[in-house]
Design a protein around this motif. Structure first.
Motif, PDB file in Angstrom:
ATOM      1  N   GLU A  39      -0.061   3.481  -2.899  1.00  8.37           N
ATOM      2  CA  GLU A  39      -0.247   2.677  -1.686  1.00  8.37           C
ATOM      3  C   GLU A  39       1.089   2.289  -1.052  1.00  8.37           C
ATOM      4  OE1 GLU A  39      -3.577  -0.544  -0.955  1.00  8.37           O
ATOM      5  OE2 GLU A  39      -1.858  -1.505  -1.926  1.00  8.37           O
ATOM      6  N   SER A  40       2.094   2.025  -1.896  1.00  7.25           N
ATOM      7  CA  SER A  40       3.415   1.618  -1.381  1.00  7.25           C
ATOM      8  C   SER A  40       4.346   2.817  -1.160  1.00  7.25           C
ATOM      9  CB  SER A  40       4.068   0.629  -2.346  1.00  7.25           C
ATOM     10  OG  SER A  40       4.339   1.272  -3.584  1.00  7.25           O
ATOM     11  N   ASN A  41       3.795   4.023  -1.277  1.00  8.22           N
ATOM     12  CA  ASN A  41       4.564   5.273  -1.102  1.00  8.22           C
ATOM     13  C   ASN A  41       5.680   5.450  -2.122  1.00  8.22           C
ATOM     14  OD1 ASN A  41       3.048   6.225   1.139  1.00  8.22           O
ATOM     15  ND2 ASN A  41       4.113   4.718   2.418  1.00  8.22           N
ATOM     16  N   GLU A  42       5.568   4.786  -3.277  1.00 13.00           N
ATOM     17  CA  GLU A  42       6.530   5.014  -4.357  1.00 13.00           C
ATOM     18  C   GLU A  42       6.257   6.338  -5.065  1.00 13.00           C
ATOM     19  OE1 GLU A  42       7.555   1.614  -6.992  1.00 13.00           O
ATOM     20  OE2 GLU A  42       6.240   0.481  -5.634  1.00 13.00           O
ATOM     21  N   LEU A  43       5.029   6.823  -4.949  1.00 11.80           N
ATOM     22  CA  LEU A  43       4.663   8.116  -5.529  1.00 11.80           C
ATOM     23  C   LEU A  43       4.361   9.087  -4.398  1.00 11.80           C
ATOM     24  CD1 LEU A  43       2.324   7.017  -8.467  1.00 11.80           C
ATOM     25  CD2 LEU A  43       4.737   7.630  -8.579  1.00 11.80           C
ATOM     26  N   ALA A  44       4.808  10.327  -4.579  1.00  7.02           N
ATOM     27  CA  ALA A  44       4.594  11.352  -3.561  1.00  7.02           C
ATOM     28  C   ALA A  44       3.112  11.700  -3.467  1.00  7.02           C
ATOM     29  CB  ALA A  44       5.396  12.613  -3.923  1.00  7.02           C
ATOM     30  N   GLY A  45       2.678  12.017  -2.263  1.00  7.73           N
ATOM     31  CA  GLY A  45       1.299  12.447  -2.083  1.00  7.73           C
ATOM     32  C   GLY A  45       0.351  11.293  -1.828  1.00  7.73           C
ATOM     33  N   GLU A  47       1.819  -1.823 -22.432  1.00  6.12           N
ATOM     34  CA  GLU A  47       3.000  -2.170 -21.628  1.00  6.12           C
ATOM     35  C   GLU A  47       3.914  -0.958 -21.472  1.00  6.12           C
ATOM     36  OE1 GLU A  47       4.679  -5.503 -23.721  1.00  6.12           O
ATOM     37  OE2 GLU A  47       3.106  -6.879 -23.014  1.00  6.12           O
ATOM     38  N   CYS A  48       4.080  -0.208 -22.543  1.00  9.02           N
ATOM     39  CA  CYS A  48       4.890   1.013 -22.493  1.00  9.02           C
ATOM     40  C   CYS A  48       4.248   2.043 -21.559  1.00  9.02           C
ATOM     41  CB  CYS A  48       5.065   1.583 -23.906  1.00  9.02           C
ATOM     42  SG  CYS A  48       6.096   3.067 -23.976  1.00  9.02           S
ATOM     43  N   GLU A  49       2.937   2.216 -21.669  1.00 10.84           N
ATOM     44  CA  GLU A  49       2.213   3.147 -20.788  1.00 10.84           C
ATOM     45  C   GLU A  49       2.415   2.782 -19.319  1.00 10.84           C
ATOM     46  OE1 GLU A  49      -1.731   4.176 -23.529  1.00 10.84           O
ATOM     47  OE2 GLU A  49      -1.890   2.767 -21.875  1.00 10.84           O
ATOM     48  N   HIS A  50       2.247   1.494 -19.016  1.00  9.11           N
ATOM     49  CA  HIS A  50       2.300   1.020 -17.626  1.00  9.11           C
ATOM     50  C   HIS A  50       3.678   1.242 -17.002  1.00  9.11           C
ATOM     51  CE1 HIS A  50      -1.213  -1.938 -18.619  1.00  9.11           C
ATOM     52  NE2 HIS A  50      -1.606  -0.684 -18.529  1.00  9.11           N
ATOM     53  N   ARG A  51       4.705   1.275 -17.825  1.00 12.90           N
ATOM     54  CA  ARG A  51       6.061   1.535 -17.336  1.00 12.90           C
ATOM     55  C   ARG A  51       6.358   3.043 -17.281  1.00 12.90           C
ATOM     56  NH1 ARG A  51       9.887   2.481 -20.451  1.00 12.90           N
ATOM     57  NH2 ARG A  51       8.969   1.434 -22.238  1.00 12.90           N
ATOM     58  N   LEU A  52       5.993   3.746 -18.372  1.00  8.78           N
ATOM     59  CA  LEU A  52       6.378   5.153 -18.520  1.00  8.78           C
ATOM     60  C   LEU A  52       5.602   6.096 -17.597  1.00  8.78           C
ATOM     61  CD1 LEU A  52       8.204   7.078 -20.194  1.00  8.78           C
ATOM     62  CD2 LEU A  52       6.277   7.337 -21.776  1.00  8.78           C
ATOM     63  N   TYR A  53       4.289   5.905 -17.501  1.00  6.20           N
ATOM     64  CA  TYR A  53       3.457   6.866 -16.753  1.00  6.20           C
ATOM     65  C   TYR A  53       3.864   6.952 -15.273  1.00  6.20           C
ATOM     66  CZ  TYR A  53      -0.784   9.820 -16.801  1.00  6.20           C
ATOM     67  OH  TYR A  53      -1.675  10.871 -16.771  1.00  6.20           O
ATOM     68  N   PRO A  54       4.012   5.831 -14.569  1.00  7.67           N
ATOM     69  CA  PRO A  54       4.435   5.934 -13.169  1.00  7.67           C
ATOM     70  C   PRO A  54       5.807   6.592 -13.007  1.00  7.67           C
ATOM     71  CG  PRO A  54       3.633   3.723 -13.621  1.00  7.67           C
ATOM     72  CD  PRO A  54       3.715   4.436 -14.933  1.00  7.67           C
ATOM     73  N   GLN A  55       6.721   6.314 -13.952  1.00 10.38           N
ATOM     74  CA  GLN A  55       8.053   6.931 -13.892  1.00 10.38           C
ATOM     75  C   GLN A  55       7.941   8.450 -13.953  1.00 10.38           C
ATOM     76  OE1 GLN A  55      10.344   5.475 -17.205  1.00 10.38           O
ATOM     77  NE2 GLN A  55      10.670   3.445 -16.317  1.00 10.38           N
ATOM     78  N   VAL A  56       7.171   8.947 -14.914  1.00  7.61           N
ATOM     79  CA  VAL A  56       7.042  10.395 -15.107  1.00  7.61           C
ATOM     80  C   VAL A  56       6.345  11.032 -13.906  1.00  7.61           C
ATOM     81  CG1 VAL A  56       5.985  12.194 -16.536  1.00  7.61           C
ATOM     82  CG2 VAL A  56       7.096  10.235 -17.618  1.00  7.61           C
TER      83      VAL A  56
END
Length: 194
Positions: free
Chosen positions: A22-28, A171-180
Protein backbone atom coordinates in the motif's frame (compact mmCIF):
# COMPACT_ATOMS: atom_id res chain seq x y z
CA UNK A 1 3.70 -7.03 -11.62
CA UNK A 2 0.62 -8.45 -9.90
CA UNK A 3 1.15 -10.44 -6.71
CA UNK A 4 -1.17 -12.93 -5.01
CA UNK A 5 -0.79 -13.95 -1.38
CA UNK A 6 -2.00 -17.41 -0.38
CA UNK A 7 -2.74 -17.80 3.32
CA UNK A 8 -4.68 -20.07 5.67
CA UNK A 9 -4.82 -18.48 9.09
CA UNK A 10 -4.40 -15.39 11.20
CA UNK A 11 -2.69 -13.26 8.58
CA UNK A 12 -0.13 -11.21 10.52
CA UNK A 13 2.45 -11.67 7.74
CA UNK A 14 -0.24 -10.85 5.17
CA UNK A 15 -1.03 -7.57 6.95
CA UNK A 16 2.61 -6.50 7.16
CA UNK A 17 3.05 -7.18 3.43
CA UNK A 18 -0.25 -5.46 2.56
CA UNK A 19 0.93 -2.31 4.37
CA UNK A 20 4.21 -2.38 2.45
CA UNK A 21 2.43 -2.80 -0.91
CA UNK A 22 0.00 0.00 0.00
CA UNK A 23 2.88 2.39 0.79
CA UNK A 24 4.76 1.35 -2.40
CA UNK A 25 7.64 -0.08 -0.35
CA UNK A 26 7.22 -3.30 -2.33
CA UNK A 27 7.28 -3.42 -6.12
CA UNK A 28 4.09 -4.33 -7.91
CA UNK A 29 0.51 -4.56 -6.76
CA UNK A 30 -1.05 -6.87 -4.19
CA UNK A 31 -3.90 -7.98 -6.42
CA UNK A 32 -5.39 -10.99 -4.60
CA UNK A 33 -5.65 -12.97 -1.38
CA UNK A 34 -6.58 -16.61 -1.74
CA UNK A 35 -7.49 -18.41 1.48
CA UNK A 36 -8.44 -22.06 1.87
CA UNK A 37 -10.34 -21.36 5.13
CA UNK A 38 -13.31 -19.02 4.51
CA UNK A 39 -13.55 -18.04 8.21
CA UNK A 40 -9.83 -17.35 8.74
CA UNK A 41 -8.94 -13.95 10.25
CA UNK A 42 -6.71 -13.17 7.24
CA UNK A 43 -9.88 -12.66 5.16
CA UNK A 44 -10.92 -9.71 7.37
CA UNK A 45 -7.40 -8.29 7.17
CA UNK A 46 -7.57 -8.38 3.37
CA UNK A 47 -10.94 -6.64 3.36
CA UNK A 48 -9.44 -3.91 5.57
CA UNK A 49 -6.82 -3.25 2.85
CA UNK A 50 -9.39 -3.60 0.05
CA UNK A 51 -7.52 -6.57 -1.41
CA UNK A 52 -9.82 -8.84 -3.46
CA UNK A 53 -10.42 -12.16 -1.69
CA UNK A 54 -11.25 -15.58 -3.07
CA UNK A 55 -11.80 -18.44 -0.67
CA UNK A 56 -12.91 -22.05 -0.90
CA UNK A 57 -11.86 -25.44 0.46
CA UNK A 58 -10.49 -28.61 -1.11
CA UNK A 59 -13.65 -30.39 0.10
CA UNK A 60 -15.90 -27.91 -1.75
CA UNK A 61 -14.00 -28.69 -4.96
CA UNK A 62 -14.13 -32.46 -4.55
CA UNK A 63 -10.39 -33.08 -4.26
CA UNK A 64 -6.93 -31.58 -4.67
CA UNK A 65 -6.77 -31.54 -8.50
CA UNK A 66 -10.05 -29.66 -9.08
CA UNK A 67 -9.14 -27.38 -6.14
CA UNK A 68 -5.83 -26.41 -7.76
CA UNK A 69 -7.46 -26.05 -11.18
CA UNK A 70 -9.97 -23.64 -9.67
CA UNK A 71 -7.16 -21.64 -8.03
CA UNK A 72 -5.34 -21.52 -11.39
CA UNK A 73 -8.44 -20.05 -13.06
CA UNK A 74 -8.52 -17.31 -10.43
CA UNK A 75 -4.78 -16.60 -10.77
CA UNK A 76 -5.27 -16.24 -14.54
CA UNK A 77 -8.38 -14.10 -14.09
CA UNK A 78 -6.38 -11.69 -11.89
CA UNK A 79 -3.34 -11.91 -14.21
CA UNK A 80 -1.08 -12.89 -11.31
CA UNK A 81 2.66 -12.82 -12.03
CA UNK A 82 4.08 -13.89 -8.65
CA UNK A 83 2.82 -15.83 -5.60
CA UNK A 84 3.74 -15.25 -1.96
CA UNK A 85 2.79 -17.90 0.60
CA UNK A 86 2.12 -16.43 4.04
CA UNK A 87 1.00 -19.16 6.39
CA UNK A 88 -0.59 -21.20 3.60
CA UNK A 89 -0.83 -24.66 5.14
CA UNK A 90 -1.15 -26.71 1.97
CA UNK A 91 1.50 -28.17 -0.34
CA UNK A 92 1.46 -26.49 -3.76
CA UNK A 93 0.72 -29.15 -6.37
CA UNK A 94 1.89 -29.57 -9.97
CA UNK A 95 -1.03 -27.64 -11.51
CA UNK A 96 0.12 -24.37 -9.96
CA UNK A 97 3.86 -25.20 -9.90
CA UNK A 98 4.01 -25.79 -13.65
CA UNK A 99 2.51 -22.37 -14.31
CA UNK A 100 4.55 -20.49 -11.68
CA UNK A 101 7.86 -22.31 -11.60
CA UNK A 102 10.43 -20.14 -9.81
CA UNK A 103 7.75 -17.55 -9.01
CA UNK A 104 6.45 -18.79 -5.67
CA UNK A 105 8.11 -17.94 -2.34
CA UNK A 106 7.35 -19.36 1.08
CA UNK A 107 8.12 -18.39 4.65
CA UNK A 108 8.85 -21.29 7.00
CA UNK A 109 9.20 -21.02 10.81
CA UNK A 110 12.34 -23.18 11.10
CA UNK A 111 15.94 -23.19 9.94
CA UNK A 112 15.49 -25.56 7.02
CA UNK A 113 16.23 -28.34 6.33
CA UNK A 114 15.37 -28.78 10.02
CA UNK A 115 11.67 -29.27 10.81
CA UNK A 116 9.92 -29.11 7.44
CA UNK A 117 6.13 -29.33 7.46
CA UNK A 118 3.72 -28.41 10.23
CA UNK A 119 4.32 -27.57 13.92
CA UNK A 120 7.98 -26.64 13.36
CA UNK A 121 8.23 -24.33 16.37
CA UNK A 122 6.67 -26.85 18.74
CA UNK A 123 8.90 -29.65 17.42
CA UNK A 124 12.10 -27.61 17.85
CA UNK A 125 11.02 -26.65 21.38
CA UNK A 126 10.14 -30.26 22.32
CA UNK A 127 13.57 -31.42 21.09
CA UNK A 128 15.28 -28.99 23.51
CA UNK A 129 17.26 -27.36 20.70
CA UNK A 130 19.40 -24.31 21.43
CA UNK A 131 18.03 -22.53 18.37
CA UNK A 132 15.50 -22.67 15.59
CA UNK A 133 14.97 -20.09 12.88
CA UNK A 134 13.11 -18.66 9.92
CA UNK A 135 13.63 -19.53 6.25
CA UNK A 136 12.44 -17.82 3.09
CA UNK A 137 12.65 -20.15 0.10
CA UNK A 138 11.36 -20.74 -3.39
CA UNK A 139 8.71 -23.46 -3.63
CA UNK A 140 9.39 -26.68 -5.48
CA UNK A 141 7.55 -30.02 -5.57
CA UNK A 142 8.91 -31.18 -2.20
CA UNK A 143 7.94 -30.35 1.37
CA UNK A 144 9.75 -27.09 2.26
CA UNK A 145 12.66 -28.26 0.08
CA UNK A 146 12.98 -25.48 -2.51
CA UNK A 147 16.06 -23.27 -2.97
CA UNK A 148 16.73 -21.15 0.12
CA UNK A 149 16.78 -17.38 -0.37
CA UNK A 150 17.61 -16.32 3.19
CA UNK A 151 17.60 -17.73 6.73
CA UNK A 152 18.05 -16.41 10.25
CA UNK A 153 18.52 -18.26 13.51
CA UNK A 154 16.25 -17.61 16.49
CA UNK A 155 17.70 -18.73 19.83
CA UNK A 156 15.64 -20.95 22.11
CA UNK A 157 16.16 -19.57 25.62
CA UNK A 158 16.12 -21.65 28.79
CA UNK A 159 13.23 -19.46 30.00
CA UNK A 160 11.17 -19.92 26.82
CA UNK A 161 7.73 -21.43 26.59
CA UNK A 162 6.34 -22.48 23.22
CA UNK A 163 4.36 -19.22 23.24
CA UNK A 164 7.36 -16.93 23.89
CA UNK A 165 9.42 -18.79 21.30
CA UNK A 166 6.60 -18.54 18.78
CA UNK A 167 6.37 -14.79 19.42
CA UNK A 168 10.10 -14.31 18.70
CA UNK A 169 9.96 -16.48 15.58
CA UNK A 170 7.04 -14.36 14.33
CA UNK A 171 8.95 -11.14 15.08
CA UNK A 172 11.79 -12.48 12.93
CA UNK A 173 9.34 -13.44 10.16
CA UNK A 174 7.69 -10.00 10.20
CA UNK A 175 11.08 -8.34 9.68
CA UNK A 176 12.75 -10.84 7.32
CA UNK A 177 9.94 -11.66 4.86
CA UNK A 178 9.25 -8.08 3.69
CA UNK A 179 13.01 -7.47 3.32
CA UNK A 180 13.46 -10.51 1.08
CA UNK A 181 10.35 -9.78 -1.00
CA UNK A 182 11.50 -6.19 -1.43
CA UNK A 183 14.80 -7.50 -2.84
CA UNK A 184 13.44 -10.17 -5.17
CA UNK A 185 10.28 -8.62 -6.68
CA UNK A 186 12.12 -6.00 -8.78
CA UNK A 187 14.10 -8.83 -10.45
CA UNK A 188 10.84 -10.42 -11.58
CA UNK A 189 9.39 -7.05 -12.65
CA UNK A 190 12.41 -6.59 -14.96
CA UNK A 191 11.94 -10.10 -16.37
CA UNK A 192 8.28 -9.34 -17.13
CA UNK A 193 9.29 -6.15 -18.99
CA UNK A 194 11.85 -7.94 -21.20
Amino acid sequence: MKVAILASGNGTNFEILAKKFESNELAGKLALLFCDHPDAPVVKRAEKYQVPVRTFTVKECGGKLPYEERIMKILKEFQIDFIVLAGYLRVIGPTILQNYEGKIVNLHPAYLPEYPGLHSIERAFADHRKQTGVTVHFVDDGLDSGPIIRQEHVPILSTDTVETLEQRVHECEHRLYPQVIKEILPKFTKKEQN
